[in-house]
Design an enzyme around this catalytic site. Structure first.
Site, PDB file in Angstrom:
ATOM      1  N   SER A  88       0.680  -1.458  -0.051  1.00  0.00           N
ATOM      2  CA  SER A  88       0.034  -0.041  -0.072  1.00  0.00           C
ATOM      3  C   SER A  88       0.822   1.101   0.231  1.00  0.00           C
ATOM      4  O   SER A  88       0.140   2.443  -0.065  1.00  0.00           O
ATOM      5  CB  SER A  88      -0.978   0.052   1.224  1.00  0.00           C
ATOM      6  OG  SER A  88      -1.874  -0.892   0.909  1.00  0.00           O
ATOM      7  N   TYR A 101      -4.078  -2.124  -9.828  1.00  0.00           N
ATOM      8  CA  TYR A 101      -3.887  -2.251  -8.405  1.00  0.00           C
ATOM      9  C   TYR A 101      -2.775  -3.194  -7.906  1.00  0.00           C
ATOM     10  O   TYR A 101      -1.993  -3.003  -7.422  1.00  0.00           O
ATOM     11  CB  TYR A 101      -5.345  -2.090  -7.774  1.00  0.00           C
ATOM     12  CG  TYR A 101      -5.159  -2.257  -6.338  1.00  0.00           C
ATOM     13  CD1 TYR A 101      -4.683  -1.142  -5.773  1.00  0.00           C
ATOM     14  CD2 TYR A 101      -5.227  -3.470  -5.697  1.00  0.00           C
ATOM     15  CE1 TYR A 101      -4.896  -1.348  -4.301  1.00  0.00           C
ATOM     16  CE2 TYR A 101      -5.318  -3.498  -4.370  1.00  0.00           C
ATOM     17  CZ  TYR A 101      -4.912  -2.550  -3.443  1.00  0.00           C
ATOM     18  OH  TYR A 101      -4.795  -2.332  -2.231  1.00  0.00           O
ATOM     19  N   LYS A 110       0.472   3.477  -3.025  1.00  0.00           N
ATOM     20  CA  LYS A 110      -0.858   4.432  -3.105  1.00  0.00           C
ATOM     21  C   LYS A 110      -0.450   5.971  -3.175  1.00  0.00           C
ATOM     22  O   LYS A 110      -1.096   6.882  -3.534  1.00  0.00           O
ATOM     23  CB  LYS A 110      -1.781   4.042  -2.038  1.00  0.00           C
ATOM     24  CG  LYS A 110      -2.298   2.442  -2.166  1.00  0.00           C
ATOM     25  CD  LYS A 110      -3.289   2.325  -0.843  1.00  0.00           C
ATOM     26  CE  LYS A 110      -3.664   0.512  -1.119  1.00  0.00           C
ATOM     27  NZ  LYS A 110      -4.407   0.210  -0.120  1.00  0.00           N
TER      28      LYS A 110
HETATM   29  N1  GLN Z   1      -2.454  -5.447  -1.865  1.00  0.00           N
HETATM   30  C1  GLN Z   1      -2.665  -5.393  -0.591  1.00  0.00           C
HETATM   31  C2  GLN Z   1      -4.304  -5.271  -0.437  1.00  0.00           C
HETATM   32  O1  GLN Z   1      -4.936  -4.862  -1.314  1.00  0.00           O
HETATM   33  C3  GLN Z   1      -2.317  -4.008   0.112  1.00  0.00           C
HETATM   34  C4  GLN Z   1      -3.167  -3.851   1.352  1.00  0.00           C
HETATM   35  C5  GLN Z   1      -1.983  -2.863   2.516  1.00  0.00           C
HETATM   36  O2  GLN Z   1      -0.808  -3.066   2.071  1.00  0.00           O
HETATM   37  N2  GLN Z   1      -2.416  -2.506   3.515  1.00  0.00           N
HETATM   38  O3  GLN Z   1      -4.929  -5.896   0.265  1.00  0.00           O
END
Ligand code: GLN
Length: 308
Positions: A64, A191, A67
């Site tokens: 994440s 994603y 992001k």
């Molecule tokens: N790829 C992970 C998911 O979509 C990312 C979540 C995270 O790093 N908190 O669940």
């Protein structure tokens, strides 16, 4: 204050008896295979000094943390129009929660929860096939870190795609409200691949633009305006750790973004960009020891944005 290299080395040494604490994210099988006792810390200051400890050269799945980079690209392409698609408020819910989405008619609370990041991936697909959108994200991260060797771990991307039922549910749910423009499989493909980018201490370099008013002081690349850097930092502080964001601000006091790969990118504005990695997660899905390492670092450097 002792010198930074001593602080970084001390944190590594003092935490070493605890390496392996926390839980691996078993919902992504490939991430559950990582050795739990790894620990890396990299601090890059705005004047270019680099301080490393432990496994700082080992690549981990940024998950994440990606992001932050996709938000930066989306803001560059679409500007404030992105705020029609996602909000800017902390969710107070888990990163993969679906409940709020129904009440709020498919508009995710912020760009850092999974639903919000999926909406941003949809924006990055505008005018591109998925392969190109993924290539653009990877190129951007390489440009930020000034390192061409950064790659996407295809095994991690496939592993997550094979078991990504929650994310598929979130994407389909948003699609049902007409909040996604592109086919769900394409959006999820982007994603999952952005989450599977693997980085080592390179991550600290990639975050430097946020520590230095939008311009990477080492390369001179003007990535975003100072105002935009400030705003991305604000979102990291309020939303970067999901329902653990309040606690992270309380204990660490720095804008930060976590990933379930056990990494955290933290920004000390005007001072440094920090990457820490320790795969075991706490109850809200953020790196357990990574958070503690950052708390120690902020306390010893006086870098908290709330005062020394
Ligand atoms: N790829 C992970 C998911 O979509 C990312 C979540 C995270 O790093 N908190 O669940």
């Amino acid at each position: 204050m002792p010198d930074l290299q001593t602080i970084v080395a001390d944190i590594h040494r003092e935490l070493s008896p605890r390496f392996g604490e926390g839980r691996l994210p078993d919902y992504i099988p490939q991430l559950a295979r990582v050795a739990p006792d790894r620990f890396g810390l990299a601090v890059v200051t705005v004047d270019g000094a680099v301080h490393l400890a432990g496994d700082a050269d080992a690549a981990f799945s940024i998950q994440s943390i990606s992001k932050v980079f996709t938000l930066t690209i989306a803001l560059g392409k679409h500007g404030d129009a992105i705020w029609k698609r996602v909000g800017r408020e902390p969710s107070g819910s888990a990163f993969n929660s679906i409940v709020q989405l129904e009440r709020e008619e498919g508009i995710p609370r912020n760009p850092f929860i999974n639903a919000g990041a999926i909406a941003i991936s949809d924006l990055l697909l505008a005018g591109h096939p998925p392969k190109e959108a993924i290539g653009e994200i990877l190129r951007f991260v390489r440009y930020l870190a000034d390192e061409e060797e950064i790659v996407i771990d295809g095994e991690v991307a496939r592993s997550e795609a094979a078991t990504g039922y929650r994310n598929a549910a979130l994407a389909n749910f948003m699609r049902s409200f007409d909040r996604l423009i592109h086919p769900v499989e394409h959006v999820l493909g982007v994603y999952f691949h952005q989450c599977a980018i693997a980085m080592s201490r390179q991550l600290a370099r990639a975050g430097l633009y946020l520590a230095a008013g939008g311009t990477n002081p080492l390369t001179g690349h003007r990535v975003v305006s100072p105002q935009r850097a400030r705003r991305i930092n604000a979102l990291m502080l309020t939303c970067g750790h999901y329902d653990g964001s309040g606690d992270f601000a309380y204990h660490v006091g720095l804008p930060g973004k976590s990933g379930v790969g056990g990494g955290i990118l933290a920004i000390a504005p005007g001072k440094a960009s920090i990457a820490v990695w320790s795969p075991g997660l706490n109850d809200v899905g953020n790196s357990a020891l990574g958070t503690i390492a950052l708390e120690m670092l902020a306390a010893r450097t006086g870098w908290s944005v709330f005062g020394a």
